[in-house]
Write an enzyme that holds these catalytic residues in place. Structure first.
Site, PDB file in Angstrom:
ATOM      1  CB  ILE A  17      -0.876  -0.139   1.186  1.00  0.00           C
ATOM      2  CG1 ILE A  17      -1.820  -1.228   1.383  1.00  0.00           C
ATOM      3  CG2 ILE A  17      -1.709   1.153   1.028  1.00  0.00           C
ATOM      4  CD1 ILE A  17      -2.557  -1.632   0.126  1.00  0.00           C
ATOM      5  CG  HIS A  18       2.580   2.190  -3.772  1.00  0.00           C
ATOM      6  ND1 HIS A  18       2.187   3.182  -4.698  1.00  0.00           N
ATOM      7  CD2 HIS A  18       2.339   1.019  -4.213  1.00  0.00           C
ATOM      8  CE1 HIS A  18       1.896   2.517  -5.689  1.00  0.00           C
ATOM      9  NE2 HIS A  18       1.938   1.150  -5.361  1.00  0.00           N
ATOM     10  CG  MET A  19       0.700   8.738  -3.287  1.00  0.00           C
ATOM     11  SD  MET A  19      -0.006   9.364  -1.430  1.00  0.00           S
ATOM     12  CE  MET A  19       1.458  10.422  -1.040  1.00  0.00           C
ATOM     13  CD  GLU A  90       0.038  -0.765  -7.693  1.00  0.00           C
ATOM     14  OE1 GLU A  90       0.768  -1.626  -6.924  1.00  0.00           O
ATOM     15  OE2 GLU A  90       0.014   0.381  -7.424  1.00  0.00           O
TER      16      GLU A  90
END
Length: 101
Positions: A17-19, A90
């Site tokens: 969980i990135h930006m 993704e």
């Protein structure tokens, strides 16, 4: 009286969980009236806050509890868990090193 709906999800996307996933989660959560929390290792945060989501440090394989309480809680849990199931759209190719096709 509203009941609390809870579901355990697993972070599947390679970069965790990135930006971008945090933005997708907070925007999706913002469409619902209910209160939504995500819990990881005993830390519960407001799912409508992108900065709070980022503080979880959720990596690939992390198990998180989604909790919603309110009139549209089931719909919120369904929508958010679907984001996790899809890996936030993704793929492994997106994390390939620069210069590789």
């Amino acid at each position: 009286m509203s009941s609390t709906i809870e579901k355990v999800v697993t972070v599947q996307n390679p970069m965790g969980i990135h930006m971008r996933p945090a933005d997708l989660l907070s925007r999706a959560a913002g469409r619902f009236q209910c209160q939504i929390e995500i819990e990881k290792d005993g830390q519960a945060i407001d799912c409508k806050s992108i900065m709070s989501i980022l503080t979880l440090g959720a990596r690939q394989g992390s198990q998180l509890s989604l909790r919603a309480c309110g009139v549209d809680a089931q719909e919120a849990i369904d929508a958010l868990s679907e984001l996790f199931n899809q890996g936030f759209d993704e793929s492994d190719s997106e994390v390939a090193s620069p210069g590789r096709p």
